[in-house]
Scaffold this motif. Structure first.
Motif, PDB file in Angstrom:
ATOM      1  N   ASN A 173     -35.012  55.288 -16.742  1.00 13.59           N
ATOM      2  CA  ASN A 173     -34.087  54.525 -17.835  1.00 13.59           C
ATOM      3  C   ASN A 173     -34.247  54.708 -19.165  1.00 13.59           C
ATOM      4  OD1 ASN A 173     -33.328  53.230 -15.248  1.00 13.59           O
ATOM      5  ND2 ASN A 173     -35.212  52.161 -15.107  1.00 13.59           N
ATOM      6  N   THR A 174     -35.233  55.572 -19.521  1.00 14.52           N
ATOM      7  CA  THR A 174     -35.380  55.755 -20.857  1.00 14.52           C
ATOM      8  C   THR A 174     -34.997  57.095 -21.787  1.00 14.52           C
ATOM      9  OG1 THR A 174     -37.434  56.290 -20.521  1.00 14.52           O
ATOM     10  CG2 THR A 174     -37.161  53.990 -20.883  1.00 14.52           C
ATOM     11  N   ASP A 175     -34.798  57.373 -22.909  1.00 14.03           N
ATOM     12  CA  ASP A 175     -34.780  58.495 -23.519  1.00 14.03           C
ATOM     13  C   ASP A 175     -36.026  59.345 -23.615  1.00 14.03           C
ATOM     14  OD1 ASP A 175     -31.998  58.035 -23.806  1.00 14.03           O
ATOM     15  OD2 ASP A 175     -32.168  57.068 -25.874  1.00 14.03           O
ATOM     16  N   CYS A 176     -37.284  58.586 -23.958  1.00 12.08           N
ATOM     17  CA  CYS A 176     -38.408  59.060 -24.598  1.00 12.08           C
ATOM     18  C   CYS A 176     -39.351  58.054 -24.282  1.00 12.08           C
ATOM     19  CB  CYS A 176     -38.248  59.746 -25.765  1.00 12.08           C
ATOM     20  SG  CYS A 176     -39.656  60.603 -26.464  1.00 12.08           S
ATOM     21  N   ILE A 177     -40.549  58.252 -23.840  1.00  9.70           N
ATOM     22  CA  ILE A 177     -41.877  57.293 -23.704  1.00  9.70           C
ATOM     23  C   ILE A 177     -42.873  58.210 -24.374  1.00  9.70           C
ATOM     24  CG2 ILE A 177     -43.288  56.276 -22.426  1.00  9.70           C
ATOM     25  CD1 ILE A 177     -41.308  55.963 -20.206  1.00  9.70           C
ATOM     26  N   VAL A 178     -43.457  57.388 -25.328  1.00 13.94           N
ATOM     27  CA  VAL A 178     -44.852  57.985 -26.105  1.00 13.94           C
ATOM     28  C   VAL A 178     -45.725  56.703 -25.878  1.00 13.94           C
ATOM     29  CG1 VAL A 178     -45.924  58.085 -28.382  1.00 13.94           C
ATOM     30  CG2 VAL A 178     -43.538  59.154 -27.750  1.00 13.94           C
ATOM     31  N   LEU A 179     -47.148  57.189 -25.381  1.00 14.20           N
ATOM     32  CA  LEU A 179     -48.297  56.412 -25.209  1.00 14.20           C
ATOM     33  C   LEU A 179     -49.079  56.579 -26.431  1.00 14.20           C
ATOM     34  CD1 LEU A 179     -50.244  54.633 -23.448  1.00 14.20           C
ATOM     35  CD2 LEU A 179     -50.990  56.746 -22.366  1.00 14.20           C
ATOM     36  N   ALA A 180     -49.021  55.504 -27.254  1.00 19.97           N
ATOM     37  CA  ALA A 180     -49.808  55.574 -28.569  1.00 19.97           C
ATOM     38  C   ALA A 180     -50.959  54.857 -28.746  1.00 19.97           C
ATOM     39  CB  ALA A 180     -48.892  54.691 -29.632  1.00 19.97           C
ATOM     40  N   VAL A 181     -52.154  55.757 -28.565  1.00 23.87           N
ATOM     41  CA  VAL A 181     -53.521  55.460 -28.433  1.00 23.87           C
ATOM     42  C   VAL A 181     -54.279  55.606 -29.667  1.00 23.87           C
ATOM     43  CG1 VAL A 181     -55.462  56.104 -26.709  1.00 23.87           C
ATOM     44  CG2 VAL A 181     -53.091  56.680 -26.000  1.00 23.87           C
ATOM     45  N   ALA A 182     -55.041  54.514 -29.961  1.00 23.40           N
ATOM     46  CA  ALA A 182     -55.698  54.477 -30.969  1.00 23.40           C
ATOM     47  C   ALA A 182     -57.346  54.815 -30.789  1.00 23.40           C
ATOM     48  CB  ALA A 182     -56.001  53.121 -31.542  1.00 23.40           C
ATOM     49  N   ASN A 183     -57.209  56.060 -30.096  1.00 22.37           N
ATOM     50  CA  ASN A 183     -58.458  56.685 -29.712  1.00 22.37           C
ATOM     51  C   ASN A 183     -58.334  57.982 -30.047  1.00 22.37           C
ATOM     52  OD1 ASN A 183     -58.212  54.181 -27.716  1.00 22.37           O
ATOM     53  ND2 ASN A 183     -60.423  54.653 -28.166  1.00 22.37           N
TER      54      ASN A 183
END
Length: 629
Positions: A374-384
């Motif tokens: 259902n999405t164009d693009c998924i980014v997992l943003a990780v502050a590590n």
């Protein structure tokens, strides 16, 4: 510091999901059924054990700020109004066990969920009275899921909260009823379901319209209802486009607030239906838990995930585009970001330690991969910091891109204030981290030159005196994040000591791995982990009075024995004598910086010729070398 929670009698994960969505860290969970344990492991990160409330010894429960117990299945479920008025002697043993755990573990807060029928029951009131003698103030309230979440479900649950913080008796937040109930079709699947869901007895159904409706059991038949109600024996039905079938387990889960991609094991339909009926509503748990975030547990800071989100959104806003909210019942994704013709869905993560980060990222990517359709693009943003091989596995196996600290350092270079905030937010040094361009890079190539901080100009424009003390403090903190952000973290502003007697302007924690001589020295030889800062916007030099006041904030057992006072013109001779006396007699270290010193530190940082900590080290050397007996 993220507030910690231990969950007992977890079920299939409603408590853990609700607390996590409210920003808490569930450190341990206990379930009584292996099937529930397997569902939990497939969906939720963290440690989980197979043990019931009655089996648990308090010694087996790890220390946590909050102990949460799901007691929805502790007492028989009732399906009729007549049952609600029947007098029943409940088994008090589970409640006695709760009191035993609270007495021995002594959490700051206990959190219970149970069926509405326990409201003001003598068994509950007796136990709460017993717990009150342990120093807890308790409050309870029946909450309606539909009023709070807008989901079309007639469900009421009793929540009991107890706090032993004398200045914080928990009060349930005042909620506003949802103006509109979410339409049935928002929760109903368009996919043709297993034939089991279509096995119904039409002779038991009374239809009065052709509209989309729930059909719930009332006395001896199914009747049309705008809202669904649970019944352990007669499962609710739904009519969509004229076709009647049982409500599916996934639809039930979504009505209960579970995320759409929550992986249910539907092999045992009867067992799972029962577990869902008894499960607390995830969004209701989140609603109640969010108010705990206003307690003294958290008033010192915004939780790490919220702070990270704030910094990242500030960057995205600077880049243009539009940040869009995600539906409230979606607890996997944090927000959508529309830039040019692309929409990117972001999920944000911050792990306070490196424990199981690799495994947690794989689990997060597995869950997110179910949303890709259902999405164009998924980014997992990780502050590590995420190893390259982990990024590659997540991309190849789950088609999820990961941005980590190295990528954010590269991105934020364009906006110096945002970068300073980010570096200061991290609990470790970034000196040896090499910035990397993220993949995919969704923005136009550098649209403008990196902005100048203008920190010197900001400082010099502020007039001395009481009228602009707040502006002076604010700019000084911004400068400190720039010049010392790689060594310090937390940044607690305007804090009182517990008894309220003393109030310091800023307290920072020395980062783990901040390998610099000055900070190594004060940690090793002054036994300090925290540094207090005071800001004085005086037109004259500070006196010994300010030194003696600051000295009171320093306390060895709190690992807080070093302070830095920043003022417009520095310290006079009497103040310097008081500094030497404090160091000689109590071992407390106080350094004084003037505007001139701050401007020089900015120059040192900009030239990048030596660490800014070396400037403070030189001041300490001079003080120690000339210290008299």
């Amino acid at each position: 510091m993220i507030n910690t929670v231990v969950v007992i009698e977890e079920g299939i994960g409603a408590f853990s999901l609700g607390f996590a969505a409210a920003g808490f860290q569930v450190t341990d969970a206990f379930v009584k059924d292996k099937r529930a344990l397997d569902i939990y492991k497939n969906n939720i990160d963290g440690r989980i054990y197979e043990a019931t409330l009655m089996e648990l010894s308090p010694k087996e429960i790890t220390d946590a700020d909050i102990i949460a117990i799901d007691m929805m299945q502790m007492f028989p479920f009732r399906n009729s109004r007549r049952d609600l008025h029947q007098s029943t002697q409940f088994n008090k043993e589970p409640l006695k066990k709760v009191a035993e755990i609270i007495q021995q573990k002594n959490p700051l807060i206990f959190f219970l969920a149970m069926q509405k029928k326990m409201y003001k029951d003598s068994a509950l009131l007796d136990i709460l009275n017993e717990i009150s003698h342990m120093g807890y103030h308790s409050n309870f309230k029946v909450l309606n899921s539909m009023e709070i979440t807008g989901a079309p479900v007639t469900e009421e649950q009793l929540y009991v909260i107890g706090s032993r913080m004398s200045d914080y008796p928990y009060e349930f937040p005042i909620h506003m009823d949802k103006e509109e109930t979410i339409p049935i079709r928002k929760f109903i699947s368009s996919v043709e379901e297993d034939g089991w869901y279509y096995r119904i007895n039409r002779d038991e159904i009374v239809e009065s319209s052709k509209e989309d409706r729930f059909l719930c059991w009332r006395k001896d038949k199914y009747i049309e209802c705008p809202y669904v109600g649970w019944n352990l024996i007669k499962k609710p039905l739904v009519r969509v486009n004229g076709i009647i079938r049982k409500l599916t387990h996934k639809e039930m889960a979504e009505l209960k607030g579970f995320p759409r991609n929550f992986d249910l094991n539907i092999s045992n339909k009867e067992w799972l239906y029962r577990m869902l009926v008894y499960a607390p509503n995830v969004l209701l748990v989140k609603y109640v838990a969010e108010n705990l975030a206003q307690t003294p547990l958290r008033k010192l800071q915004i939780s790490n995930d919220q702070k990270f989100s704030q910094i990242f959104k500030s960057y995205l806003q600077q880049k243009g585009g539009e940040i869009k909210r995600i539906a409230e019942y979606d607890i996997e994704l944090d927000f959508a970001y529309a830039y040019r013709d692309l929409t990117v869905y972001f999920a944000l993560k911050f792990y306070s330690s490196d424990f199981s980060v690799k495994q947690n990222l794989y689990k997060a990517c597995k869950r997110l991969s179910k949303r890709r359709e259902n999405t164009d693009c998924i980014v997992l943003a990780v502050a590590n910091i995420v190893p390259t091989e982990v990024k590659e596995v997540c991309k190849l196996k789950y088609e999820i891109d990961i941005w980590d600290v190295k990528n954010f350092l590269w991105l934020f270079e364009e906006f110096i204030k945002i970068k300073n905030e980010f570096v200061a937010f991290l609990n470790y040094s970034t000196e040896i981290i090499e910035p990397e361009k993220p993949e995919p890079y969704i923005f136009d190539e550098i649209e403008k030159e990196p902005e100048e901080g203008g920190l010197k100009e900001k400082l010099l424009q502020i007039k001395s005196g009481s009228e602009q003390w707040h502006q002076y403090e604010k700019v000084c903190i911004e400068i400190l994040k720039y010049i010392l952000g790689d060594y310090l973290t937390l940044w607690y502003e305007q804090e009182n000591t517990v008894n309220g007697m003393y109030r310091f302007d800023l307290c920072c924690k020395i980062k783990d791995g901040a390998n610099q001589d000055f900070f190594n020295t004060i940690q090793q030889y002054f036994n300090t982990k925290y540094v207090v800062f005071e800001f004085k916007n005086y037109s004259e030099k500070i006196t010994q009075k300010e030194i003696y006041t600051t000295e009171k904030y320093l306390y060895e057992k709190a690992l807080r024995r070093v302070a830095i006072i920043i003022s417009r013109k520095g310290a006079d001779e009497n103040a310097l004598a008081a500094i030497r006396g404090s160091l000689r007699e109590t071992g407390k270290l106080i350094l004084c910086l003037s505007d001139k010193d701050i401007l020089e530190l900015i120059d040192i940082k900009q030239r990048n010729e030596q660490p800014t900590g070396a400037f403070l080290g030189a001041m300490l050397d001079d003080l120690l070398i000339h210290l008299e007996k």
